[in-house]
Design an enzyme around this catalytic site. Structure first.
Site, short mmCIF file in Angstrom:
data_model
loop_
_atom_site.label_atom_id
_atom_site.label_comp_id
_atom_site.label_asym_id
_atom_site.label_seq_id
_atom_site.Cartn_x
_atom_site.Cartn_y
_atom_site.Cartn_z
N GLU A 1 2.20 -23.44 -0.69
CA GLU A 1 3.64 -23.18 -0.85
C GLU A 1 4.19 -23.56 -2.23
OE1 GLU A 1 5.57 -25.10 2.46
OE2 GLU A 1 4.65 -23.77 3.92
N ASN B 1 -2.42 -20.86 -0.47
CA ASN B 1 -1.85 -20.58 0.85
C ASN B 1 -0.32 -20.60 0.80
OD1 ASN B 1 -2.37 -20.38 3.83
ND2 ASN B 1 -1.26 -22.33 3.89
N HIS C 1 3.79 -16.95 10.04
CA HIS C 1 4.74 -17.42 11.06
C HIS C 1 5.74 -16.29 11.27
CE1 HIS C 1 3.11 -21.45 11.07
NE2 HIS C 1 3.22 -21.51 9.75
N GLU D 1 -1.96 -19.34 9.73
CA GLU D 1 -1.07 -20.12 10.62
C GLU D 1 -0.28 -19.21 11.56
OE1 GLU D 1 1.37 -22.82 8.32
OE2 GLU D 1 -0.26 -23.29 6.95
N ASP E 1 1.76 -17.38 14.29
CA ASP E 1 2.43 -17.53 15.57
C ASP E 1 3.57 -16.52 15.60
OD1 ASP E 1 4.18 -19.03 13.87
OD2 ASP E 1 3.50 -20.94 14.67
C1 XIL Z 1 3.57 -28.30 10.26
C2 XIL Z 1 2.88 -28.94 11.45
O1 XIL Z 1 2.59 -27.95 12.39
C3 XIL Z 1 3.73 -30.02 12.07
O2 XIL Z 1 2.97 -30.74 13.05
C4 XIL Z 1 4.26 -30.97 11.01
O3 XIL Z 1 5.14 -31.87 11.60
C5 XIL Z 1 4.94 -30.21 9.91
O4 XIL Z 1 4.04 -29.26 9.35
N1 XIL Z 1 3.44 -24.51 6.77
C6 XIL Z 1 2.31 -25.29 6.61
C7 XIL Z 1 1.92 -26.26 7.67
O5 XIL Z 1 1.58 -25.11 5.63
O6 XIL Z 1 1.27 -27.38 7.16
C8 XIL Z 1 3.11 -26.69 8.51
O7 XIL Z 1 2.64 -27.48 9.60
C9 XIL Z 1 3.89 -25.49 8.99
C10 XIL Z 1 4.40 -24.66 7.85
#
Ligand code: XIL
Length: 371
Positions: free
Chosen positions: A167, A215, A251, A279, A281
């Protein structure tokens, strides 16, 4: 007599091998694409389709029988959700605590599961000693170098790919302000992507065999952010900065533009970069008991998963499809949405497969013979 038998056996075997070698590759065989048993767990199909199917995991939950059984049965890849972040791994300047992450790696090893690493350079989830101490640029440079080297060397040969930088780009395509870039940074502030390049070089030195990823989230579709990431990666490759691929967090909500996501995956893959969906969802609206408000959302959700997984499988260099958890019992969506969204994953809170899971099975079954 025995020698004749042996001879003819050899001939049969050899003929078989020649015959087999002359078959067209699996991907070219027509009409066979649905021939795989659909109810088989995801990981066997994924192995044969040449993709890793993964999930984020938290170490505390491995002791829950249903969690561990589902994970071991369905997945051939895991990624520690938080256990490899600075605040967990490096709680004091002079202390590295690998215990949480090591538990996940032991579980993975026991069950023949690969591991992805997340993340080495990020502006969030850093420990107080690092954030509050007002280190100089030179101190931060040496702290970051030490962290990348120690962590990657500890996991050398056991973590096959790392999100080296997470990020770093904002929604307009510019670099975000961050501890490592310009607050105060490692001495490369205002020098564009130089701090990212430095981290990638250190990562390559620490584990020359690990795949190195940039990422990010919000650049899943073709937009200003993904354009900027794409240009950055092309520029890195042209200047021999070590980079193997892009992680697309994914996401999503029910409004996801799956056509644009497919185009974006394709352009990175066409340019020679590996694409990992890191990641995924798909959040839907829920009530305060975490129950889905509109049952029709389950099918809408499954169609989005189906489209994104299909888009990945249709690109040779899209080699990981990973969700951010697998059971709705544990998902970061509930806290990040302050309780208004959830139910974003393949299994419900009782570990029952949802339509999204069945869709993934279907897509992978097709891919076994058609990828
Ligand atoms: C999130 C985790 O899922 C949580 O458990 C934590 O409290 C906060 O971070 N982008 C990312 C991840 O790269 O590391 C994040 O994970 C979600 C967003």
């Amino acid at each position: 007599m025995p020698s004749v038998m042996i001879c003819s056996l050899v001939t049969v075997v050899a003929a078989g091998i020649v015959g087999y070698a002359r078959l067209p590759p699996a991907s070219a065989r027509a009409g066979n694409c649905e021939a795989v048993e659909q109810r088989e767990p995801l990981r066997g199909k994924a192995d044969r389709a040449g993709i890793l199917i993964g999930t984020a995991v938290r170490p505390g939950q491995l002791s829950e029988a249903a969690y561990a059984a589902t994970l071991a049965r369905e997945y051939n890849l895991v990624e520690p959700e938080d256990a490899l972040k600075w605040e967990v791994l490096h709680p004091r300047r002079d202390l590295f605590d690998f215990s949480d992450a090591d538990r996940i790696l032991s579980f993975a090893r026991l069950h023949g599961i690969k591991v992805r690493g997340h993340t080495l350079v990020w502006t969030h989830q850093n420990p107080p000693w690092l954030v509050n101490n007002r280190f100089s640029e030179a101190e931060l440079l040496s702290i970051l170098h030490e962290h990348i080297s120690k962590v990657m060397e500890h996991y050398r040969g056991r973590i096959f790919a790392w999100d080296v930088v997470n990020e770093a780009v904002d929604e307009t395509g510019n670099l975000r302000s961050s501890l490592w870039y310009d607050q105060p940074g490692i001495g490369l502030a205002q020098k564009g992507t130089a701090y990212i390049e430095q981290a990638l070089r250190w990562a390559r030195e620490a584990d020359p065999d690990a795949l190195l990823f940039y990422n990010d989230g919000g650049g899943e579709v073709v937009n200003r952010k993904s354009d900027a990431v794409y240009s950055m990666l092309i520029d890195f490759r042209r200047r021999n900065i070590p980079i193997d691929g892009v992680g697309l967090q994914m996401h999503l909500g029910l409004d996801a533009d799956v056509t644009s996501i497919a185009r974006n995956i394709q352009r990175f893959s066409d340019a020679g970069f590996q694409v990992h969906i890191t990641e995924a969802d798909v959040a839907v609206a829920v009530d305060h008991n975490r129950r889905i408000l509109d049952p029709g959302d389950l099918d809408r959700q499954s169609r989005i998963y189906e489209a994104v997984l299909s888009a990945c499988l249709s690109q040779r260099r899209c080699t990981v499809f990973q969700t951010w958890g697998f059971t709705d019992k544990y998902s970061w969506i509930n806290s990040t949405s302050r309780g208004i969204k959830g139910a974003a994953l393949f299994f419900d809170a009782q570990y029952r497969p949802k339509p999204a899971y069945t869709a993934a099975q279907r897509v992978l079954s097709r891919a076994v013979n058609c990828r």
